[in-house]
Every structure is written in C-alpha cells, then in structure tokens.
Design a protein around this motif. Sequence first.
Motif, PDB file in Angstrom:
ATOM      1  N   VAL A   1     163.098  79.855  81.798  1.00 28.84           N
ATOM      2  CA  VAL A   1     163.633  79.307  83.064  1.00 28.84           C
ATOM      3  C   VAL A   1     164.889  80.102  83.452  1.00 28.84           C
ATOM      4  CG1 VAL A   1     164.688  77.290  84.174  1.00 28.84           C
ATOM      5  CG2 VAL A   1     162.721  77.003  82.623  1.00 28.84           C
ATOM      6  N   ILE A   2     165.732  80.412  82.468  1.00 27.75           N
ATOM      7  CA  ILE A   2     167.001  81.093  82.765  1.00 27.75           C
ATOM      8  C   ILE A   2     167.130  82.451  82.088  1.00 27.75           C
ATOM      9  CG2 ILE A   2     168.308  78.974  83.210  1.00 27.75           C
ATOM     10  CD1 ILE A   2     169.464  79.273  80.330  1.00 27.75           C
ATOM     11  N   GLU A   3     166.197  82.754  81.196  1.00 30.84           N
ATOM     12  CA  GLU A   3     166.310  84.021  80.458  1.00 30.84           C
ATOM     13  C   GLU A   3     165.111  84.921  80.736  1.00 30.84           C
ATOM     14  OE1 GLU A   3     166.643  82.348  76.499  1.00 30.84           O
ATOM     15  OE2 GLU A   3     168.806  82.770  76.425  1.00 30.84           O
ATOM     16  N   THR A   4     165.364  86.214  80.545  1.00 32.92           N
ATOM     17  CA  THR A   4     164.278  87.183  80.635  1.00 32.92           C
ATOM     18  C   THR A   4     164.257  87.955  79.312  1.00 32.92           C
ATOM     19  OG1 THR A   4     163.443  89.028  81.959  1.00 32.92           O
ATOM     20  CG2 THR A   4     165.827  88.888  81.732  1.00 32.92           C
ATOM     21  N   TYR A   5     163.136  88.556  78.963  1.00 30.14           N
ATOM     22  CA  TYR A   5     163.062  89.269  77.679  1.00 30.14           C
ATOM     23  C   TYR A   5     162.338  90.597  77.876  1.00 30.14           C
ATOM     24  CZ  TYR A   5     158.275  87.502  77.667  1.00 30.14           C
ATOM     25  OH  TYR A   5     156.978  87.197  78.022  1.00 30.14           O
TER      26      TYR A   5
END
Lengths: 83, 83
Positions: free
Chosen positions: A72-76
Amino acid sequence: MAMTARIWVTLKSGVLDPQGKAIAGALDSLGFSGVEDVRQGKYLEVKLDAPDEAQARQDVERMCEELLANTVIETYRFELEQA
Amino acid sequence: MAMTARIWVTLKSGVLDPQGKAIAGALDSLGFSGVEDVRQGKYLEVKLDAPDEAQARQDVERMCEELLANTVIETYRFELEQA
C-alpha cells in the motif's frame, strides 16, 4: 539451484518518511548542513534454493508481495544471482 | 553540486540477525521452504549539496561513521551520483 536475492523495499514517493526526517534532523544537528532529504528503506539478502531461476524469481516476487513489503505504501525491487 | 548518496548499512557477517531469523521463520510458515537464510539491513537515499564530489564523499563517509551505522556491529557502503 542455490541463489541469492538482493531486495530493496522503499516507501513510495509522496509517502511521508518520519524516520528519514528524524535522520535528516540529526545529521543537521551534527553539522551536515548540505543535507536536503533522507529516505530510509529496507535492504534484504535472502539465500534460497529453487529448481531454476524462473521459479526463484516467482518465489521472491511472492515473498515481497506477501510479507516483505507493505505494497500500500511501499515499493520493492530485487536482483537475483546464483550463489 | 546536488548529489544523491545510496547507502547500504548491513550487519557484519557473524553478527546474529534476529530480525532476519524472524523473517526466515515467517517465510517458512508461508510455505517458502527453499529459504536458507535472511539478512536485513538499512537502505538510505540522501540528497545533499556539496562543493564537489570529493567533499560529498567525505561528508557521506562521516555521516555513516557518526550516525547511520553502528560500526561495532555494522558495515556500510555507498554510491554517489549527481542528482
């Protein structure tokens, strides 16, 4: 096949980073006046065994989606290499 | 000169990583049986302004030594690029 995944999990741009702000403040108080912004994320190294690289890639993708990143708030992003 | 430093702070090898162990256990319980080891560290992006690259490199080195890494148990490396 033994492989190593290097995984970066970072906050999506636009998401407030209180930890980064705290670090920037601390750096400023230590005299680093040139610091403009700090973003902190997670860096993981995962050693895994998989039948082949394609399966390893799928596994790491799922690890990120299911546990390592709050999408929801992070990208990887990740890199895979043979161990 | 506006620059961006990408900084990795990781535990020295041989130092126990309880967070990594907890993540490995969680991945195993999610069915990722091929995971052998997990090490977790910090990844930071610092935007800074410096007269030149040499000064920026010195500043980032000092930031790591004084604040970002606990050099007793952690090691750091960084890359610098013009923003």
